[in-house]
Design an enzyme around this catalytic site. Structure first.
Site, PDB file in Angstrom:
ATOM      1  N   SER A   1      -2.443  -4.160 -17.125  1.00 40.54           N
ATOM      2  CA  SER A   1      -3.483  -4.408 -18.110  1.00 40.54           C
ATOM      3  C   SER A   1      -3.374  -5.822 -18.644  1.00 40.54           C
ATOM      4  CB  SER A   1      -3.367  -3.410 -19.271  1.00 40.54           C
ATOM      5  OG  SER A   1      -4.265  -3.732 -20.311  1.00 40.54           O
TER       6      SER A   1
ATOM      7  N   ASN B   1     -27.525  -6.681  27.306  1.00 35.60           N
ATOM      8  CA  ASN B   1     -27.699  -5.252  27.076  1.00 35.60           C
ATOM      9  C   ASN B   1     -26.565  -4.408  27.637  1.00 35.60           C
ATOM     10  OD1 ASN B   1     -30.057  -6.156  26.021  1.00 35.60           O
ATOM     11  ND2 ASN B   1     -31.401  -5.170  27.521  1.00 35.60           N
TER      12      ASN B   1
ATOM     13  N   GLU C   1      -4.964   3.304  -5.453  1.00 36.32           N
ATOM     14  CA  GLU C   1      -6.327   2.941  -5.829  1.00 36.32           C
ATOM     15  C   GLU C   1      -6.997   2.101  -4.744  1.00 36.32           C
ATOM     16  OE1 GLU C   1      -5.718   2.898 -10.704  1.00 36.32           O
ATOM     17  OE2 GLU C   1      -5.814   1.014  -9.596  1.00 36.32           O
TER      18      GLU C   1
ATOM     19  N   LYS D   1       1.937  -1.644 -19.416  1.00 31.17           N
ATOM     20  CA  LYS D   1       1.172  -0.686 -18.601  1.00 31.17           C
ATOM     21  C   LYS D   1       1.289  -1.051 -17.119  1.00 31.17           C
ATOM     22  CE  LYS D   1      -3.239   1.788 -18.840  1.00 31.17           C
ATOM     23  NZ  LYS D   1      -3.512   1.965 -17.436  1.00 31.17           N
TER      24      LYS D   1
ATOM     25  N   HIS E   1      -7.257  23.918  -8.161  1.00 31.93           N
ATOM     26  CA  HIS E   1      -8.267  23.594  -9.179  1.00 31.93           C
ATOM     27  C   HIS E   1      -7.695  22.676 -10.261  1.00 31.93           C
ATOM     28  CE1 HIS E   1     -10.956  26.827  -7.651  1.00 31.93           C
ATOM     29  NE2 HIS E   1      -9.811  27.449  -7.435  1.00 31.93           N
TER      30      HIS E   1
END
Length: 458
Positions: free
Chosen positions: A312, A135, A325, A318, A182
């Site tokens: 890809s 503990n 990420e 690509k 925005h």
């Protein structure tokens, strides 16, 4: 399987013949077949360091012989010198809430090895665990392992990331780009302003983490079972912290009040909260990089991240922003782990928190994830991205929001009219303003200069 029979207070139990652990560890293995995930290596290393320090403290206080303390240290060194030492610590994270199973796992393994070294029996409870309780050992180990990971890994990684941002600002900071609020076009900013903003975010996280270090360096060790220090020498805790400080170079000290550190995990919860904040900062930077890299034709295409792998399995050519990420996923994971630690922190029932292994595992995993992600973000994204200057200039020339600089001269309403016309007709704001105001083209060129507008003012 070859087995041997071991015995504890509950009776006899079969244990693999070559296992260094004994009955209590085996009971935990049998009782908790839950995740297959043991506590992190950083935690076990700190647990062994605590056992070494406790042994030498007990020897100084006359509770163990120096020979036994040396044998316990030699046993721990033997373990840590073997790259596969974690095989001896198989107890699942999801176990007894005090972490008693992991404490006894360490006690039993060290007892086996120390007995061989010393040539006489060493008891897991009476010797290895002398002056201790699960503990106070496990809360102490949470603090020790966390502060070692913070000091040795995360803070250096964050400083490296901060410096990478500043270095990149030195290289490309003069370049002007369209600002965005925005996700819509806004007044221009420089890459230096953006990168220095990131660096400041990271520096604030460093400062907040550093403020928690003194609390992490307060230890529960010496409070034993419930905080009263039963079965521990009165001088144990002070000398233990002194020896541990000498071993680590960090200033550990006894808790101001053992009951607070054994009955709660508030400091760990606070650290986790700050790790979450750091994760949020990394997520923001990662997403900014992803947006600026988007394209190469139909996105913003303001920067080009380093091409690290094909993007890809079906679309040739690509390339994806894989490092940002991965960092964003790390951030999400750390945020989730903070939620688990928060719930665990509420499980301090009277004199003991009973979700200690969960706190330990999630805290150390978050520290490690953020450390690794910070290095990758610095070295494989920020340091290596290229600015696509021609795309920046095209966007700036067509940005109707530049008309904001004319507000003091022609008023908001007239400026809005000019901006709408420029946007509708797809023309540079300079050309429309020259038609719709009495200002000369030379004046307008000075007023609408994007680089000048990044410096603010009238």
């Amino acid at each position: 399987m070859n087995i041997r029979i071991e015995k504890d207070s509950l009776g006899e139990l079969q244990v693999p013949a070559d296992a260094l652990y004994s009955a209590q560890t085996q009971r935990a293995i049998n009782n908790f077949p839950i995740s297959g995930q043991p506590l992190p290596e950083a935690f076990i290393r700190s647990l062994l360091l605590i056992k070494i320090t406790a042994a030498h403290t007990n020897a100084e206080l006359g509770l163990l012989s120096q020979e036994m303390a040396d044998a316990i240290e030699a046993a721990a060194d033997e373990l840590l010198g073997n790259n596969s030492f974690m095989q001896h610590f198989p107890v699942d994270v999801f176990q007894t809430g005090s972490g008693t199973s992991s404490n006894m796992n360490a006690n039993e393994v060290l007892a086996t090895l120390a007995s061989r070294i010393l040539g006489q029996p060493v008891s897991a409870n009476d010797h290895i665990n002398c002056s201790q309780s699960s503990n106070d050992v496990i809360p102490t180990c949470i603090h020790v392992s966390a502060v070692l990971a913070l000091q040795g890994n995360l803070l250096p990684a964050l400083r490296h990331l901060q410096q990478a941002c500043l270095n990149k600002a030195d290289q490309v900071g003069h370049l002007v780009k369209t600002g965005r609020t925005h996700l819509m076009d806004a007044m221009p900013v420089t890459f230096g302003q953006m990168l220095e903003g990131w660096a400041t975010q990271i520096n604030h996280n460093i400062q907040r983490l550093e403020t928690l270090q003194p609390q992490l360096q307060q230890l529960a060790q010496g409070g034993t079972a419930v905080g009263t220090g039963i079965n521990a020498h009165p001088a144990f805790t002070t000398r233990f912290c002194q020896l541990l400080s000498e071993q680590t170079g960090l200033d550990f000290r006894p808790a101001d009040h053992f009951f607070a550190l054994i009955g709660s995990q508030d400091t760990a919860v606070a650290l986790s909260g700050q790790l979450k904040t750091t994760a949020v900062s990394l997520m923001k930077i990662a997403n900014d990089l992803r947006w600026m890299n988007s394209g190469p034709l139909a996105g913003l295409a303001e920067i080009e991240l380093e091409a690290l792998q094909p993007g890809s399995s079906i679309m040739p050519g690509k390339v994806n922003p894989v490092i940002p990420e991965a960092v964003a996923m790390v951030a999400a994971q750390v945020i989730g782990k903070d939620a688990a630690i928060t719930v665990a922190g509420q499980s301090g029932n009277f004199e003991l928190n009973v979700m200690l292994p969960l706190v330990a595992a999630n805290l150390l995993e978050s520290l490690q994830l953020l450390s690794n992600a910070s290095h990758l973000l610095a070295d494989r994204a920020i340091t290596t991205f290229k600015v696509k200057e021609s795309n920046l200039q095209k966007a700036l020339d067509r940005n109707p929001i530049l008309v904001t600089a004319l507000n003091p001269l022609i008023g908001y309403a007239k400026a809005a009219e000019i901006a709408k016309q420029a946007y509708k007709e797809g023309r540079p704001i300079l050309d429309v303003a020259a038609e719709q105001t009495d200002l000369s083209r030379t004046e307008l060129e000075q007023l609408l200069n994007p680089e000048k507008l990044t410096r603010g003012g009238l």
